[in-house]
Design an enzyme around this catalytic site. Structure first.
Site, PDB file in Angstrom:
ATOM      1  N   ASP A   5       0.860  -1.180   0.000  1.00  0.00           N
ATOM      2  CA  ASP A   5       0.000   0.000   0.000  1.00  0.00           C
ATOM      3  C   ASP A   5       0.901   1.235   0.000  1.00  0.00           C
ATOM      4  O   ASP A   5       1.883   1.293   0.742  1.00  0.00           O
ATOM      5  CB  ASP A   5      -0.886  -0.014   1.256  1.00  0.00           C
ATOM      6  CG  ASP A   5      -2.294   0.487   0.976  1.00  0.00           C
ATOM      7  OD1 ASP A   5      -2.416   1.561   0.377  1.00  0.00           O
ATOM      8  OD2 ASP A   5      -3.257  -0.191   1.375  1.00  0.00           O
ATOM      9  N   HIS A  44     -11.474  -3.147   3.225  1.00  0.00           N
ATOM     10  CA  HIS A  44     -11.385  -2.794   4.646  1.00  0.00           C
ATOM     11  C   HIS A  44     -12.177  -1.538   4.992  1.00  0.00           C
ATOM     12  O   HIS A  44     -12.270  -1.178   6.165  1.00  0.00           O
ATOM     13  CB  HIS A  44      -9.920  -2.609   5.022  1.00  0.00           C
ATOM     14  CG  HIS A  44      -9.298  -1.433   4.326  1.00  0.00           C
ATOM     15  ND1 HIS A  44      -9.142  -1.380   2.953  1.00  0.00           N
ATOM     16  CD2 HIS A  44      -8.833  -0.258   4.802  1.00  0.00           C
ATOM     17  CE1 HIS A  44      -8.598  -0.218   2.627  1.00  0.00           C
ATOM     18  NE2 HIS A  44      -8.392   0.486   3.730  1.00  0.00           N
ATOM     19  N   ASP A  45     -12.688  -0.820   3.990  1.00  0.00           N
ATOM     20  CA  ASP A  45     -13.475   0.402   4.235  1.00  0.00           C
ATOM     21  C   ASP A  45     -14.970   0.174   4.047  1.00  0.00           C
ATOM     22  O   ASP A  45     -15.761   1.110   4.265  1.00  0.00           O
ATOM     23  CB  ASP A  45     -13.075   1.504   3.241  1.00  0.00           C
ATOM     24  CG  ASP A  45     -11.654   2.002   3.441  1.00  0.00           C
ATOM     25  OD1 ASP A  45     -11.153   1.949   4.574  1.00  0.00           O
ATOM     26  OD2 ASP A  45     -11.056   2.446   2.444  1.00  0.00           O
ATOM     27  N   GLU A  55      -6.412   3.878  -5.963  1.00  0.00           N
ATOM     28  CA  GLU A  55      -7.722   4.043  -5.325  1.00  0.00           C
ATOM     29  C   GLU A  55      -8.235   5.447  -5.640  1.00  0.00           C
ATOM     30  O   GLU A  55      -7.555   6.435  -5.347  1.00  0.00           O
ATOM     31  CB  GLU A  55      -7.605   3.859  -3.813  1.00  0.00           C
ATOM     32  CG  GLU A  55      -8.976   3.793  -3.153  1.00  0.00           C
ATOM     33  CD  GLU A  55      -9.009   4.316  -1.725  1.00  0.00           C
ATOM     34  OE1 GLU A  55      -9.944   3.979  -1.001  1.00  0.00           O
ATOM     35  OE2 GLU A  55      -8.092   5.081  -1.343  1.00  0.00           O
ATOM     36  N   ASP A  68      -3.188   4.680  -2.300  1.00  0.00           N
ATOM     37  CA  ASP A  68      -4.284   5.237  -1.506  1.00  0.00           C
ATOM     38  C   ASP A  68      -4.722   6.607  -2.034  1.00  0.00           C
ATOM     39  O   ASP A  68      -3.870   7.488  -2.241  1.00  0.00           O
ATOM     40  CB  ASP A  68      -3.773   5.386  -0.063  1.00  0.00           C
ATOM     41  CG  ASP A  68      -4.883   5.617   0.942  1.00  0.00           C
ATOM     42  OD1 ASP A  68      -5.715   4.720   1.127  1.00  0.00           O
ATOM     43  OD2 ASP A  68      -4.914   6.715   1.541  1.00  0.00           O
TER      44      ASP A  68
HETATM   45  O1  TEU Z   1      -9.830   5.431   1.727  1.00  0.00           O
HETATM   46  C1  TEU Z   1     -10.277   6.516   1.010  1.00  0.00           C
HETATM   47  C2  TEU Z   1     -11.716   6.895   1.013  1.00  0.00           C
HETATM   48  O2  TEU Z   1     -11.999   7.974   0.574  1.00  0.00           O
HETATM   49  C3  TEU Z   1     -12.781   6.074   1.563  1.00  0.00           C
HETATM   50  O3  TEU Z   1     -12.832   4.792   1.191  1.00  0.00           O
HETATM   51  C4  TEU Z   1     -12.894   6.417   3.029  1.00  0.00           C
HETATM   52  O4  TEU Z   1     -11.856   5.963   3.775  1.00  0.00           O
HETATM   53  C5  TEU Z   1     -14.162   6.056   3.699  1.00  0.00           C
HETATM   54  O5  TEU Z   1     -14.257   4.723   3.969  1.00  0.00           O
HETATM   55  C6  TEU Z   1     -15.340   6.586   2.994  1.00  0.00           C
HETATM   56  O6  TEU Z   1     -16.422   6.268   3.715  1.00  0.00           O
HETATM   57  C7  TEU Z   1      -8.459   5.259   1.887  1.00  0.00           C
HETATM   58  C8  TEU Z   1      -8.188   4.043   2.745  1.00  0.00           C
HETATM   59  O7  TEU Z   1      -8.647   2.897   2.063  1.00  0.00           O
HETATM   60  C9  TEU Z   1      -8.813   4.237   4.082  1.00  0.00           C
HETATM   61  O8  TEU Z   1      -8.700   3.103   4.903  1.00  0.00           O
HETATM   62  C10 TEU Z   1      -8.141   5.419   4.724  1.00  0.00           C
HETATM   63  O9  TEU Z   1      -8.781   5.722   5.936  1.00  0.00           O
HETATM   64  C11 TEU Z   1      -8.165   6.646   3.830  1.00  0.00           C
HETATM   65  O10 TEU Z   1      -7.836   6.375   2.482  1.00  0.00           O
HETATM   66  C12 TEU Z   1      -7.165   7.650   4.315  1.00  0.00           C
HETATM   67  O11 TEU Z   1      -5.882   7.180   4.091  1.00  0.00           O
END
Ligand code: TEU
Ligand code: CA
Length: 560
Positions: free
Chosen positions: A99, A330-331, A257, A200
């Site tokens: 990542d 994971h989100d 992402e 990310d």
């Molecule tokens: O996530 C980015 C993002 O904009 C979303 O997926 C957000 O975290 C959230 O879940 C929206 O509801 C990335 C990572 O995958 C996430 O785990 C981090 O918290 C975020 O970036 C910040 O680095």
């Protein structure tokens, strides 16, 4: 179909290390735990592991806030443990995708510690600092984790930008020194032999100059500023520079992402002649069950919308880029709870969703536990939740006078901790994840849903996934066939074909607990048919011109 390459033919498995496997009893997953489970993943058929961040971090956002890009988080182990993991993966012919979190760092990173000291510190411009405006924040942007996107810092009487938590200050990509630092740290890991990066929120690194105010929202103090920080003016320049200086020198795989990306933009990010990235994670299918006001404001999903969105992406990148395929990470909430049925038809719907996704064009991503049908969780108390996004939102809505049970309901449906409960290995205490006290409680259903129950059961979700992955390895059409939607208006059946030369796949999925009759459109003709996979017993000689689909049934036929 574009060029053939290994990353189009691979299946990726995402590991969230904190929740995967603990080996020293501190309740936190670690690198040794991953190494221990490599054979489990190899057996499943995984080609590539995407490891969520394992770098040094104060864990305000579980590793997405990095304080040293070249060290391993102590809780996860040592650099030697990491090297051993990579070595063991390569021994098994598996690849490692790390990542890369470089839209922001931790506020505890040395760069930020320097940056905040004085306005003339050499690191000042590594971050985005602005004086206040009329005694308030420099603009009205809302942080993705609630509240203002700006934090006031007394030391120099200025504010710094943080699109996420205030412990995640945004790096200033306008500064060429910052870009050089990022390319160097990428090279550091590539030289250690890794096979790719998941980047990310990489489409947030270029902000519109002047950082204009977002459209004010009625009754809200801060406004979404996404149009000024997503897919900004210098995005393609930055990615092409990164590609020229780093990526092009290695045979690796990259996925960016990108919240707020559409297929036209994704063509530019992933086009093979563009020298940017291999694929992106888009979010349009993740937004279908929310109101425009944000993820916590729920709305029922309509299958027709899912068809429209997924088809737009399948067709939009056909021959012009490459899709990533995912239904959870994971989100996001657990796929089976969100799009299927985690009660009566748990087994059928988990397999149906796997079929639906794995038969599409693109590189599939499996999130840890998905192959077991792990589900969402409902903890009674907010005290049992750990996720910063969830906790900030809870506090903000409570202060705004919202009903706590309504807030909890949103958390049950959408909260990120749904995906982060420890991996369910067996039916021993804490699901075999740890001998200590897990950092986040295990899902109480671990005695029914766990790996040890499924690995040797031929009817399990795990073994069904194994077969899905195998189909991708043994049938070129699964990777390269072009996609076409059937029955666009059917409210409960999602059907599509894949076509390569004179072969077709017919993929039919019932997204409902009601039975439903499938009718093959007359335009589809064939001489022979073969059932490749299905989640119910099927009479292989039965006709396919018309048949009944049972609750959450899925079938894949190969037609010639
Ligand atoms: O996530 C980015 C993002 O904009 C979303 O997926 C957000 O975290 C959230 O879940 C929206 O509801 C990335 C990572 O995958 C996430 O785990 C981090 O918290 C975020 O970036 C910040 O680095
Ligand atoms: Ca541990």
């Amino acid at each position: 179909m574009g060029n053939k390459t290994w990353w189009k033919e691979s299946v990726v498995y995402q590991i969230y290390p904190r929740s995967f496997k603990d080996t020293n009893g501190d309740g936190i997953g670690d690198l040794k735990g991953i190494t221990e489970k490599l054979d489990y993943l190899k057996e499943l058929g995984v080609d590539v592991i995407w490891l969520s961040p394992v770098y040094e971090s104060p864990n305000d956002d579980n590793g997405y806030d990095i304080s040293n890009y070249r060290e391993i988080m102590k809780e996860f182990g040592t650099m030697e443990d990491w090297e051993e993991l990579l070595h063991q993966m390569h021994e098994r012919n598996m690849k490692l995708m790390m990542d890369l979190v470089v839209n922001h760092s931790s506020d505890e990173h040395e760069w930020f510690q320097q940056s905040r000291l004085s306005k003339d510190n050499p690191y000042r411009d590594y971050y985005i600092w602005c004086p206040g405006k009329d005694g308030k924040e420099p603009n009205n942007w809302e942080s993705i984790f609630s509240g203002s996107a700006w934090q006031y810092d007394e030391q120099t009487d200025e504010y710094y930008l943080h699109l996420f938590s205030k412990k995640q200050p945004d790096l200033n990509w306008e500064n060429p020194k910052v870009r050089r630092e990022v390319y160097d740290l990428m090279t550091f890991w590539l030289e250690k032999g890794i096979d790719g990066f998941r980047m990310d929120v990489i489409n947030m690194i270029s902000k519109v100059p002047g950082l204009p105010d977002g459209e004010p929202q009625e009754g809200k103090k801060y406004a979404p500023g996404g149009q000024y920080y997503m897919n900004g003016p210098r995005m393609h320049e930055f990615l092409q520079e990164m590609n020229a200086q780093v990526l092009s020198k290695y045979d690796i795989m990259t996925v960016g992402e990108m919240p707020g990306v559409d297929p036209e933009q994704a063509q530019l990010y992933t086009g093979e002649d563009r020298n940017e990235l291999n694929m992106v994670f888009q979010f349009e299918h993740m937004d279908l069950d929310s109101q425009p006001t944000g993820k916590w404001d729920l709305r029922p999903l309509r299958l027709i919308d899912l068809k429209e969105t997924v088809t737009k992406w399948q067709k939009g990148l056909e021959d012009k880029g490459w899709n990533s395929l995912y239904l959870n990470n994971h989100d996001q909430p657990r796929m089976v709870s969100r799009f299927g049925d985690d009660g009566e038809y748990w087994l059928e719907s988990a397999k149906m969703l796997g079929t639906f996704l794995h038969m599409m064009q693109g590189t599939p991503y499996i999130y840890q536990g998905e192959e077991l049908g792990m589900t969402n969780v409902k903890f009674d108390s907010i005290e049992d939740y750990q996720d910063i996004e969830t906790l900030n939102m809870y506090k903000e809505r409570l202060e705004a006078g919202k009903d706590p049970s309504e807030i909890m309901h949103s958390i049950y449906v959408k909260g990120r901790d749904n995906a982060r409960t420890p991996m369910q290995w067996d039916e021993s205490e804490h699901a075999g994840f740890t001998t200590g006290k897990p950092w986040l409680k295990v899902n109480p259903n671990y005695k029914e849903i766990n790996a040890s129950k499924q690995v040797n059961d031929p009817t399990s979700i795990y073994n069904y996934y194994k077969k899905l992955i195998d189909l991708r390895k043994t049938h070129e059409i699964v990777v390269y066939g072009s996609y076409d939607l059937l029955l666009p208006d059917h409210p409960t059946i999602y059907a599509y074909t894949r076509t390569l030369g004179d072969e077709k796949l017919l993929v039919v999925s019932n997204f409902s607990k009601e039975s439903s009759t499938f009718e093959l459109p007359e335009s589809i003709t064939y001489r022979s048919k073969e059932l490749l996979i299905g989640n119910y017993e099927v009479d292989e000689n039965g006709e396919i011109e018309e048949f009944d689909l049972r609750p959450y049934e899925a079938r894949v036929y190969k037609l010639k």
